[in-house]
Design a protein around this motif. Sequence first.
Motif, PDB file in Angstrom:
ATOM      1  N   ASP A  70       0.855  -1.183   0.000  1.00  0.00           N
ATOM      2  CA  ASP A  70       0.000   0.000   0.000  1.00  0.00           C
ATOM      3  C   ASP A  70       0.888   1.229   0.000  1.00  0.00           C
ATOM      4  OD1 ASP A  70      -1.797   2.016   0.400  1.00  0.00           O
ATOM      5  OD2 ASP A  70      -2.477   1.321   2.354  1.00  0.00           O
ATOM      6  N   GLU A 109      -2.139   8.121  -9.272  1.00  0.00           N
ATOM      7  CA  GLU A 109      -3.482   7.783  -8.799  1.00  0.00           C
ATOM      8  C   GLU A 109      -3.435   6.907  -7.548  1.00  0.00           C
ATOM      9  OE1 GLU A 109      -7.795   6.445 -10.560  1.00  0.00           O
ATOM     10  OE2 GLU A 109      -6.005   5.888 -11.691  1.00  0.00           O
ATOM     11  N   ALA A 110      -2.454   5.999  -7.477  1.00  0.00           N
ATOM     12  CA  ALA A 110      -2.357   5.095  -6.324  1.00  0.00           C
ATOM     13  C   ALA A 110      -2.021   5.831  -5.037  1.00  0.00           C
ATOM     14  CB  ALA A 110      -1.305   4.017  -6.590  1.00  0.00           C
ATOM     15  N   THR A 111      -1.320   6.971  -5.140  1.00  0.00           N
ATOM     16  CA  THR A 111      -0.885   7.666  -3.928  1.00  0.00           C
ATOM     17  C   THR A 111      -1.952   8.555  -3.311  1.00  0.00           C
ATOM     18  OG1 THR A 111       0.101   9.475  -5.206  1.00  0.00           O
ATOM     19  CG2 THR A 111       1.561   7.645  -4.553  1.00  0.00           C
TER      20      THR A 111
END
Length: 191
Positions: free
Chosen positions: A32, A71-73
């Motif tokens: 994550d 986008e993941a962060t």
Amino acid sequence: MGVTNANKTIDLDQISCDGSLRVSLALTAAPDIVSNPTDIVLVLDRSGSMTGAPLANMKMGAKTFIDIIEEATDGALDGQIGSGSRMGIVSFANTATADTQLITSVDNLKTAVDNLTAGGNTNHADALLEATALFDPASSNAKVMVLFTDGNTTAGDPPAPVAAAARAQGIVICCIGLVGSGGVDVTALNE
């Protein structure tokens, strides 16, 4: 960070496809990046063997990777790498260049990628040294290099000892093999 290494091989002798084969691979990562900030250096091969389509494909792949991390962060495509993570760009041919430092601006990262031109030999050792120098040893962020290359070293020192030294510092190295004018050297990428 929980990274697992795996290699998959397709035996072409078992597949009849008239000389061509398309393989699609989907990956799902468990770490994550929001709760585990990560510094990522994209290490991009701009040597002569990447001229033409290989360079264009690498640029597209690198910019897609930047978008995915953006986008993941923070869950949005807002122009910034978030949650304490940063990215940098190192490109290489005869020698390596830090095209950016570790930054959060997606526009600056993509501009650095777009500005690359191909020419010269391939010095993987210098590329790994330059990328390692971008990381702050005092930072608690995870450290990852993503090397986009055809794997064909044609200049400089052997890259395997430099890669081993980087891994000894806790840097995870991922290689994305690109088919350049001389093919792709999978053995070198695995080393």
